[in-house]
Write a protein that holds these residues in place. Structure first.
Motif, PDB file in Angstrom:
ATOM      1  N   PHE A 246       0.825  -1.209   0.000  1.00 30.15           N
ATOM      2  CA  PHE A 246       0.000   0.000   0.000  1.00 30.15           C
ATOM      3  C   PHE A 246       0.860   1.260   0.000  1.00 30.15           C
ATOM      4  O   PHE A 246       0.698   2.143  -0.840  1.00 30.15           O
ATOM      5  CB  PHE A 246      -0.942   0.001   1.211  1.00 30.15           C
ATOM      6  N   TYR A 247       1.790   1.371   0.947  1.00 30.99           N
ATOM      7  CA  TYR A 247       2.591   2.589   1.063  1.00 30.99           C
ATOM      8  C   TYR A 247       3.564   2.754  -0.102  1.00 30.99           C
ATOM      9  O   TYR A 247       3.821   3.886  -0.539  1.00 30.99           O
ATOM     10  CB  TYR A 247       3.301   2.655   2.424  1.00 30.99           C
ATOM     11  N   ASP A 248       4.092   1.672  -0.642  1.00 38.80           N
ATOM     12  CA  ASP A 248       4.922   1.774  -1.847  1.00 38.80           C
ATOM     13  C   ASP A 248       4.130   2.421  -2.975  1.00 38.80           C
ATOM     14  O   ASP A 248       4.604   3.342  -3.642  1.00 38.80           O
ATOM     15  CB  ASP A 248       5.417   0.400  -2.299  1.00 38.80           C
TER      16      ASP A 248
ATOM     17  N   PRO B 246       4.315   8.126  -6.017  1.00 37.06           N
ATOM     18  CA  PRO B 246       4.043   9.312  -6.834  1.00 37.06           C
ATOM     19  C   PRO B 246       4.432  10.628  -6.154  1.00 37.06           C
ATOM     20  O   PRO B 246       4.593  11.643  -6.817  1.00 37.06           O
ATOM     21  CB  PRO B 246       2.526   9.255  -7.058  1.00 37.06           C
ATOM     22  N   LEU B 247       4.583  10.599  -4.838  1.00 37.48           N
ATOM     23  CA  LEU B 247       4.954  11.805  -4.098  1.00 37.48           C
ATOM     24  C   LEU B 247       6.471  11.914  -3.916  1.00 37.48           C
ATOM     25  O   LEU B 247       6.963  12.867  -3.330  1.00 37.48           O
ATOM     26  CB  LEU B 247       4.275  11.805  -2.722  1.00 37.48           C
ATOM     27  N   GLY B 248       7.198  10.909  -4.404  1.00 33.34           N
ATOM     28  CA  GLY B 248       8.655  10.917  -4.309  1.00 33.34           C
ATOM     29  C   GLY B 248       9.198  10.220  -3.076  1.00 33.34           C
ATOM     30  O   GLY B 248      10.405  10.160  -2.875  1.00 33.34           O
ATOM     31  N   TYR B 249       8.317   9.702  -2.229  1.00 35.18           N
ATOM     32  CA  TYR B 249       8.761   8.997  -1.030  1.00 35.18           C
ATOM     33  C   TYR B 249       8.977   7.522  -1.357  1.00 35.18           C
ATOM     34  O   TYR B 249       8.271   6.958  -2.172  1.00 35.18           O
ATOM     35  CB  TYR B 249       7.726   9.125   0.090  1.00 35.18           C
ATOM     36  N   ARG B 250       9.947   6.910  -0.696  1.00 36.81           N
ATOM     37  CA  ARG B 250      10.213   5.493  -0.953  1.00 36.81           C
ATOM     38  C   ARG B 250      10.601   4.802   0.345  1.00 36.81           C
ATOM     39  O   ARG B 250      10.921   5.463   1.343  1.00 36.81           O
ATOM     40  CB  ARG B 250      11.303   5.329  -1.999  1.00 36.81           C
ATOM     41  N   CYS B 251      10.589   3.497   0.300  1.00 34.51           N
ATOM     42  CA  CYS B 251      10.974   2.698   1.457  1.00 34.51           C
ATOM     43  C   CYS B 251      12.501   2.736   1.575  1.00 34.51           C
ATOM     44  O   CYS B 251      13.211   2.220   0.717  1.00 34.51           O
ATOM     45  CB  CYS B 251      10.464   1.265   1.308  1.00 34.51           C
ATOM     46  N   LEU B 252      12.990   3.378   2.613  1.00 34.45           N
ATOM     47  CA  LEU B 252      14.426   3.515   2.842  1.00 34.45           C
ATOM     48  C   LEU B 252      14.955   2.467   3.816  1.00 34.45           C
ATOM     49  O   LEU B 252      16.160   2.254   3.904  1.00 34.45           O
ATOM     50  CB  LEU B 252      14.741   4.908   3.398  1.00 34.45           C
ATOM     51  N   HIS B 253      14.058   1.850   4.550  1.00 31.15           N
ATOM     52  CA  HIS B 253      14.447   0.843   5.541  1.00 31.15           C
ATOM     53  C   HIS B 253      13.432  -0.290   5.482  1.00 31.15           C
ATOM     54  O   HIS B 253      12.242  -0.077   5.689  1.00 31.15           O
ATOM     55  CB  HIS B 253      14.465   1.464   6.944  1.00 31.15           C
ATOM     56  N   ASP B 254      13.888  -1.485   5.164  1.00 34.87           N
ATOM     57  CA  ASP B 254      13.023  -2.658   5.078  1.00 34.87           C
ATOM     58  C   ASP B 254      13.728  -3.806   5.794  1.00 34.87           C
ATOM     59  O   ASP B 254      14.632  -4.421   5.256  1.00 34.87           O
ATOM     60  CB  ASP B 254      12.760  -3.013   3.614  1.00 34.87           C
ATOM     61  N   ALA B 255      13.332  -4.015   7.029  1.00 37.15           N
ATOM     62  CA  ALA B 255      13.927  -5.070   7.844  1.00 37.15           C
ATOM     63  C   ALA B 255      12.790  -5.838   8.512  1.00 37.15           C
ATOM     64  O   ALA B 255      11.667  -5.324   8.605  1.00 37.15           O
ATOM     65  CB  ALA B 255      14.850  -4.463   8.893  1.00 37.15           C
TER      66      ALA B 255
ATOM     67  N   ILE C 131      -8.057   6.198   3.157  1.00 34.60           N
ATOM     68  CA  ILE C 131      -7.903   5.480   4.421  1.00 34.60           C
ATOM     69  C   ILE C 131      -7.104   4.224   4.103  1.00 34.60           C
ATOM     70  O   ILE C 131      -7.448   3.472   3.183  1.00 34.60           O
ATOM     71  CB  ILE C 131      -9.271   5.127   5.029  1.00 34.60           C
ATOM     72  N   ASP C 132      -6.015   4.015   4.836  1.00 37.73           N
ATOM     73  CA  ASP C 132      -5.150   2.865   4.552  1.00 37.73           C
ATOM     74  C   ASP C 132      -5.802   1.573   5.056  1.00 37.73           C
ATOM     75  O   ASP C 132      -6.864   1.620   5.695  1.00 37.73           O
ATOM     76  CB  ASP C 132      -3.741   3.100   5.102  1.00 37.73           C
ATOM     77  N   PRO C 133      -5.224   0.410   4.768  1.00 33.50           N
ATOM     78  CA  PRO C 133      -5.848  -0.856   5.156  1.00 33.50           C
ATOM     79  C   PRO C 133      -6.089  -1.021   6.661  1.00 33.50           C
ATOM     80  O   PRO C 133      -6.934  -1.811   7.065  1.00 33.50           O
ATOM     81  CB  PRO C 133      -4.852  -1.913   4.648  1.00 33.50           C
ATOM     82  N   ASP C 134      -5.380  -0.250   7.493  1.00 37.73           N
ATOM     83  CA  ASP C 134      -5.577  -0.339   8.937  1.00 37.73           C
ATOM     84  C   ASP C 134      -6.478   0.754   9.492  1.00 37.73           C
ATOM     85  O   ASP C 134      -6.753   0.769  10.687  1.00 37.73           O
ATOM     86  CB  ASP C 134      -4.225  -0.297   9.649  1.00 37.73           C
ATOM     87  N   GLY C 135      -6.925   1.659   8.650  1.00 37.03           N
ATOM     88  CA  GLY C 135      -7.824   2.713   9.111  1.00 37.03           C
ATOM     89  C   GLY C 135      -7.188   4.068   9.320  1.00 37.03           C
ATOM     90  O   GLY C 135      -7.859   5.014   9.747  1.00 37.03           O
ATOM     91  N   TYR C 136      -5.895   4.217   9.009  1.00 40.44           N
ATOM     92  CA  TYR C 136      -5.264   5.534   9.132  1.00 40.44           C
ATOM     93  C   TYR C 136      -5.754   6.445   8.013  1.00 40.44           C
ATOM     94  O   TYR C 136      -5.852   6.040   6.860  1.00 40.44           O
ATOM     95  CB  TYR C 136      -3.738   5.428   9.063  1.00 40.44           C
ATOM     96  N   ARG C 137      -6.021   7.695   8.363  1.00 41.29           N
ATOM     97  CA  ARG C 137      -6.487   8.683   7.394  1.00 41.29           C
ATOM     98  C   ARG C 137      -5.286   9.426   6.825  1.00 41.29           C
ATOM     99  O   ARG C 137      -4.490  10.003   7.566  1.00 41.29           O
ATOM    100  CB  ARG C 137      -7.465   9.653   8.062  1.00 41.29           C
ATOM    101  N   LEU C 138      -5.145   9.380   5.495  1.00 41.62           N
ATOM    102  CA  LEU C 138      -4.010   9.982   4.802  1.00 41.62           C
ATOM    103  C   LEU C 138      -4.482  10.996   3.777  1.00 41.62           C
ATOM    104  O   LEU C 138      -5.566  10.852   3.205  1.00 41.62           O
ATOM    105  CB  LEU C 138      -3.203   8.897   4.076  1.00 41.62           C
ATOM    106  N   GLU C 139      -3.648  11.976   3.530  1.00 40.42           N
ATOM    107  CA  GLU C 139      -3.935  13.008   2.536  1.00 40.42           C
ATOM    108  C   GLU C 139      -2.665  13.291   1.759  1.00 40.42           C
ATOM    109  O   GLU C 139      -1.568  13.242   2.302  1.00 40.42           O
ATOM    110  CB  GLU C 139      -4.384  14.286   3.261  1.00 40.42           C
ATOM    111  N   ALA C 140      -2.818  13.600   0.473  1.00 40.65           N
ATOM    112  CA  ALA C 140      -1.734  14.177  -0.317  1.00 40.65           C
ATOM    113  C   ALA C 140      -2.199  15.547  -0.750  1.00 40.65           C
ATOM    114  O   ALA C 140      -3.353  15.730  -1.164  1.00 40.65           O
ATOM    115  CB  ALA C 140      -1.417  13.303  -1.531  1.00 40.65           C
ATOM    116  N   TYR C 141      -1.316  16.534  -0.657  1.00 43.99           N
ATOM    117  CA  TYR C 141      -1.665  17.939  -0.879  1.00 43.99           C
ATOM    118  C   TYR C 141      -0.649  18.628  -1.759  1.00 43.99           C
ATOM    119  O   TYR C 141       0.550  18.434  -1.627  1.00 43.99           O
ATOM    120  CB  TYR C 141      -1.759  18.660   0.467  1.00 43.99           C
ATOM    121  N   CYS C 142      -1.167  19.459  -2.667  1.00 43.25           N
ATOM    122  CA  CYS C 142      -0.347  20.317  -3.507  1.00 43.25           C
ATOM    123  C   CYS C 142      -0.955  21.715  -3.459  1.00 43.25           C
ATOM    124  O   CYS C 142      -2.166  21.862  -3.666  1.00 43.25           O
ATOM    125  CB  CYS C 142      -0.319  19.787  -4.936  1.00 43.25           C
TER     126      CYS C 142
END
Length: 124
Positions: free
Chosen positions: A18-20, A25-34, A110-121
């Motif tokens: 989901f987060y990937d 598209p916002l330029g964020y990526r997974c920097l730590h995957d353990a 809303i992410d799979p766990d119920g967190y509310r997210l927004e992307a803004y420009c």
């Protein structure tokens, strides 16, 4: 004000997909995957994700909300599409929100766990 935030999720693999998709598209990526920990950001981790049995209050009324900066309206649109494609739910389609200010363009999910997210420009 904040250096980073941490959230708990039920299924780390599902959340990674989901987060990937939503944040790329916002330029964020997974920097730590353990095992047991994911970290997302631009150059440094700003969002830490780890497993939790009860990540969001059962009534989903905590008021917790995360807004991610987007460089363009297209990035906001792509955030929304990616989130819905990978298990997110719509909480406000991409569009102008003149009640905030004239050029406030955002999308809400809303992410799979119920967190509310927004992307803004704030631009065109």
């Amino acid at each position: 004000m904040f250096d980073h935030i941490s959230i708990g999720v039920r299924d780390l693999a599902k959340s990674k997909a989901f987060y990937d998709a939503a944040l790329a598209p916002l330029g964020y990526r997974c920097l730590h995957d353990a095992p047991g920990m994911l970290g997302y950001g631009l150059d440094e981790v700003g969002l830490w994700i780890s497993p939790s049995e009860h990540p969001v209050p059962a009534d989903m009324r905590s008021g917790l909300h995360f807004c991610f900066s987007a460089a363009s309206r297209k990035n906001v649109d792509d955030f929304h599409k990616g989130a819905l494609r990978t298990g997110g739910r719509d909480n406000g389609k991409p569009g102008l929100r003149p009640e905030y200010h004239a050029s406030y363009y955002a999308a809400f999910v809303i992410d799979p766990d119920g967190y509310r997210l927004e992307a803004y420009c704030g631009g065109d």
